[in-house]
Design a protein around this motif. Structure first.
Motif, short mmCIF file in Angstrom:
data_model
loop_
_atom_site.label_atom_id
_atom_site.label_comp_id
_atom_site.label_asym_id
_atom_site.label_seq_id
_atom_site.Cartn_x
_atom_site.Cartn_y
_atom_site.Cartn_z
N ASP A 294 -76.16 -39.55 -114.88
CA ASP A 294 -76.81 -40.84 -114.69
C ASP A 294 -76.19 -41.68 -113.56
O ASP A 294 -76.49 -42.86 -113.42
N ARG A 333 -75.89 -42.22 -120.03
CA ARG A 333 -76.28 -43.44 -120.72
C ARG A 333 -77.55 -43.15 -121.53
O ARG A 333 -78.34 -42.30 -121.13
N TYR A 338 -77.87 -49.59 -121.07
CA TYR A 338 -76.47 -49.30 -121.34
C TYR A 338 -75.71 -49.05 -120.04
O TYR A 338 -76.25 -48.46 -119.11
N THR A 339 -74.46 -49.47 -120.01
CA THR A 339 -73.61 -49.14 -118.87
C THR A 339 -73.16 -47.69 -119.06
O THR A 339 -72.57 -47.36 -120.07
N PRO A 340 -73.47 -46.82 -118.07
CA PRO A 340 -73.11 -45.41 -118.27
C PRO A 340 -71.60 -45.21 -118.24
O PRO A 340 -70.88 -45.98 -117.61
N SER A 437 -72.05 -46.02 -124.36
CA SER A 437 -73.24 -45.95 -123.51
C SER A 437 -74.47 -45.46 -124.28
O SER A 437 -75.43 -44.98 -123.69
#
Lengths: 459, 448
Positions: A294, A333, A338-340, A437
């Motif tokens: 990602d 993620r 979401y923050t990967p 994530s």
């Protein structure tokens, strides 16, 4: 998915306050889920997840903003939010985007969205009815058919834009059985990074029978005894032991911050020499596989532990900065929201050379864990747990009566030393792994292994 | 296109398709969080999302479809997909939409202005400074996170229902990581509310002392003992088994509480309440996921099961009124059943008296693996545990890496005392589980 000139403007905006890296991630995902219980389809859901996120780094600081508005205006606003959060500063980065095509090693013969509900319902029924008809002890059966079409697009100030389409299909059956000693459940839920052709390999009837058989066996079982004992853990979902005991602690999200029992141990012997463990995102058609991660890095086959020696961690770009190490294609993620961060893909203990019968016959009194449930771990302490869904006692080297309700607990760095026999028949099984994530598809796997001593939480 | 515009296109389309019973359930949220590493902000995240679920009844079946993409094309496909899904359903259970014009409780949510990013940053940095100052065992990896969140839920249907609920809140989490003799441990605590009113000294002290408590110690000895569950541990156990009180589970034969309303299911001192307006709830809610009014009810009263939790469909099947417990796990999820704040009513012993009553046993501070080691159908659990030995009626040495095993249905009957203080739920969200400390017999500890 998003025109190059828009990407350039968004990225320019994202780094306008001094960021040294920016990335635009856009997603369009269609989830389709059919549920049945008591022999009837009772719910069908379709959900479209569509949005984008902008990430900016400046040194060891990371900023992420996400939006559902993927118009140019919406994306620019999102980039501005990220840039402002990074703080004061200014930068002019020349952004030239070149399109990269990594190719797709997971061809899909029949995209699930092109199959009618009816076709999927028939497969689901075959599984559920097989479970129901397995035994009169089976009191309830539920099942679901899930297909996901996940399209991602990335553009980064590193100068590329790229995309991937990840299609997954899964069937799950859960059976409840009762023989007057309290209801017990059994389940099976195979999935692949494939379309409807998955059913060329997976027979829904076998899925239903596996679930029912497990429920019926456990309904007739007594409770597992408590104490420390040797345990033989079967292949397939047995690999959850490595996933929990070791895998999470090798993710850069823990290691980079020093919050792992294995931080600072590259090149050191951390496991029994029988253990070689691999995280491989490149296995064609496998549930946890990806063409690119990602952050747009191609998936890799990473040998994590070779004959007991720690070879690499699983690393994403951001944590890699702190560690001074390149990405291993491990950034994942759940969605654009979401923050990967670094996560597992298909993670398994490689086949060894011990014979299955030798592993079982080596145990005088212990547990044979045939089928496992989920687990969890605290990577900082290494304390982990996972549930045994179908277990049997081993007496004098023979598999004996089934036992219910066992959980295995231990400390990863100890247990990984205690895996002292490794069989030859590696197999994988599918799970959803939850962490910061989000929830992502991962495979776990191993051959039959022996753990010479572990705490068995029975009663 | 705004949701408001999108909604009208969907309604027009639904009517054009001849639908007479339909609903739009919209949920949007904006959340922002800042996190630290060492003494600096290293992560900032700001998410905005929003999606809508369209439900419609076709030939007596409820079809669902959801989307986050608000455009004309998607509006049409949403309606058609929901209709197609309805036609594929087989369940013959009657389905309902909530009638409009009902009375709703006015929810006294603690309203306060949400913090600006700068205030969040300084709050996070202040907490992290306190963490480092709290104890010399504190190491890097200790961190603070400050968040703010705003959520809107809107339900509109063809029966005249038109409801909107907004909620906003903020909070601080402190995570302490400590190291001694090469061994690491960690713990966290969080509080929600207006940042300036949160007692961060207490927050930090709790996280740090819990982390230090986790250092050292090994497994508890294997055996059967009286067990005291700390409030958080008991709350987590309630969360893992809350579905046993769902009427949906009862209809499916998935809970032993089926057909038990009016029967004794727990020890006489046990009262279990579900309260959508619980004073310490982060998110009190006036209506459920179907738009029905919510209300407080005793699920178990002095050991007797008074009611299961119902939604419109299950209430109809049982010949009852809904308890207003319809729940959706996300805007796209199908309607299920869930409590709001579910809590065990307090008893009359102090925690010290509870320990004294236990005499010799194990105090469980935390439970792990609840998603795997607890089976709501059988009631069986075997869970990774950490806590203290209880010797001579007092907490003594720290123990960890052991399991506590038993059965939830039996546990309800084997509770012998509850402490007098319910620990408020931590964290955000409309679903929460809390309890006082609970003393129970009949559990097995597996350790060394």
């Amino acid at each position: 998915m998003i025109p190059k000139d828009i990407c350039q403007r968004v990225l320019r905006k994202a780094v306008s306050t001094g960021g040294d890296y920016a990335e635009l991630f856009a997603e369009n995902t269609v989830n389709h889920n059919i549920h049945m219980i008591a022999g009837k389809v009772d719910a069908i859901q379709d959900a479209v997840i569509a949005g984008a996120s902008v990430r900016v780094y400046k040194g060891l600081r990371s900023v992420m903003a996400s939006t559902v508005d993927t118009s140019e205006e919406g994306l620019l606003l999102c980039a501005q939010r990220a840039a402002e959060a990074l703080g004061q500063g200014s930068a002019q980065i020349d952004i030239v985007l070149k399109e990269r095509i990594f190719g797709d090693i997971h061809p899909v013969k029949e995209v699930p969205s092109s199959a009618a509900n009816r076709e999927k319902i028939d497969l689901l029924k075959a599984g559920c009815f097989a479970a129901r008809d397995y035994s009169s002890d089976v009191k309830q059966v539920s099942g679901s058919f899930l297909d996901v079409d996940h399209r991602i697009f990335l553009a980064s100030t590193e100068g590329f834009c790229t995309q991937d389409r990840q299609i997954r299909t899964r069937i799950a059956v859960t059976a409840v059985a009762d023989q007057g000693k309290g209801a017990q459940t059994g389940s099976a839920s195979p999935g692949r990074r494939m379309g409807m052709e998955m059913f060329e390999f997976i027979d829904p009837v076998a899925v239903g029978v596996t679930a029912a058989k497990q429920a019926v066996t456990m309904a007739g079982a007594g409770y597992c005894p408590a104490g420390v004992m040797p345990v033989a853990i079967e292949n397939g979902f047995g690999g959850v032991i490595f996933h929990e005991a070791c895998g999470h602690s090798l993710e850069a999200s823990s290691v980079a911050l020093g919050l792992s029992q294995f931080a600072g141990k590259l090149g050191q012997k951390i496991a029994n020499e029988k253990v070689t463990a691999i995280d491989d995102g490149t296995i064609p058609g496998a549930w946890g596989s990806i063409n690119i991660d990602d952050e747009g890095t191609p998936a890799q086959k990473n040998v994590l532990i070779e004959k007991g020696v720690l070879k690499t961690y699983m690393i994403d770009k951001f944590n890699g900065r702190r560690m001074g190490l390149p990405s291993t294609g491990s950034s994942r993620r759940q969605s654009y929201r979401y923050t990967p961060t670094s996560r597992m893909t298909n993670t398994y203990i490689a086949a060894g050379s011990d014979k299955n019968e030798d592993i079982i016959s080596s145990i005088e009194f212990g547990l044979y864990a045939r089928s496992m449930g989920g687990g969890s771990v605290n990577p900082a302490t290494g304390e982990f747990n996972f549930a045994v869904n179908e277990g049997y006692l081993i007496r004098n080297g023979k598999i004996c009566e089934p036992v219910r309700g066992a959980t295995l607990v231990g400390k990863g760095s100890d247990v990984i030393q205690n895996i002292d026999m490794v069989g030859t028949d590696m197999d994988m099984a599918q799970g959803m792994c939850g962490a910061s994530s989000g929830s992502i598809p991962t495979n776990v796997g191993q051959p039959l292994i022996r753990v010479k001593a572990i705490t068995v939480g029975g009663r | 296109m705004t949701y408001h515009e999108f909604q009208q296109i969907v309604v027009d389309r639904a009517q054009a398709e001849g639908l007479t019973e339909y609903e739009l359930y919209y949920r949007a949220s904006e959340s922002t969080s800042v996190g630290t590493f060492q003494r600096e902000i290293n992560e900032f995240s700001s998410s905005a999302d929003g999606g809508v679920c369209f439900r419609c009844i076709v030939d007596g079946k409820m079809g669902y479809a959801s989307t986050e993409a608000f455009n004309t094309e998607e509006a049409a496909s949403l309606v058609l997909q929901a209709m197609e899904n309805a036609r594929s359903l087989e369940s013959e259970e009657p389905v309902f939409l909530c009638e409009g014009g009902k009375e709703y409780a006015s929810v006294a949510a603690p309203e306060y202005p949400l913090p600006e990013t700068e205030e969040m940053v300084s709050a996070a940095l202040a907490v992290v400074d306190k963490l480092y100052a709290a104890d010399e065992k504190i190491i890097d990896g200790s961190s603070a996170e400050v968040y703010r969140e705003k959520m809107t839920i809107a339900i509109r249907n063809s029966k005249g229902l038109d409801l909107t609920y907004t909620h906003s809140g903020a909070g601080i989490a402190a995570a302490a990581v400590v190291k001694e003799n090469g061994e690491m441990s960690d713990a966290f605590d969080m509080k929600h509310g207006q940042l300036s009113t949160i007692n961060t000294d207490e927050l930090v002290a709790k996280a740090v002392s819990d982390a230090i408590d986790e250092l050292g110690g090994g497994p508890a000895p294997t055996g059967a003992y009286p067990v005291v569950f700390a409030p958080e541990a008991m709350g987590n156990l309630l969360a893992a088994f809350s579905s046993v009180f769902s009427s949906e589970s009862a209809l499916r034969g998935l809970t032993r509480m089926k057909d038990q309303e009016g029967q004794t299911v727990a020890a006489p001192m046990v009262t279990l309440v579900d309260d959508p307006f619980y004073p310490d709830s982060a998110m009190p809610v006036p209506f459920d996921a179907e738009g029905c009014p919510t209300r407080t009810k005793n699920i178990i009263e002095k050991g007797v099961l008074k009611t299961l939790l119902y939604n419109l469909k299950t209430a109809h099947q049982a010949g009852k009124e809904t308890t207003g417990n319809a729940f959706k796990g996300g805007y796209a999820a199908s309607v299920d059943i869930r409590p709001f704040t579910m809590y065990l009513a307090p008893g009359d012993l102090t925690e010290d008296q509870l320990l004294e009553k236990a005499g010799t046993g194990v105090y469980i501070n935390s439970l792990g693996g609840l998603h795997a080691g607890a089976n709501a159908v059988s009631g069986d659990f075997s869970l990774q545990s950490a806590g203290f030995l209880i010797e001579g009626g007092k907490k003594t040495s720290h123990v960890k890496s052991f399991t506590v095993a038993g059965n939830f249905y039996d546990l309800l009957k084997n509770i012998t005392a509850l402490s007098d203080t319910v620990k408020p739920p931590r964290g955000m969200g409309m679903t929460a589980f809390c309890a006082p400390a609970v003393l129970a017999e009949g559990l097995t500890v597996s350790g060394k």
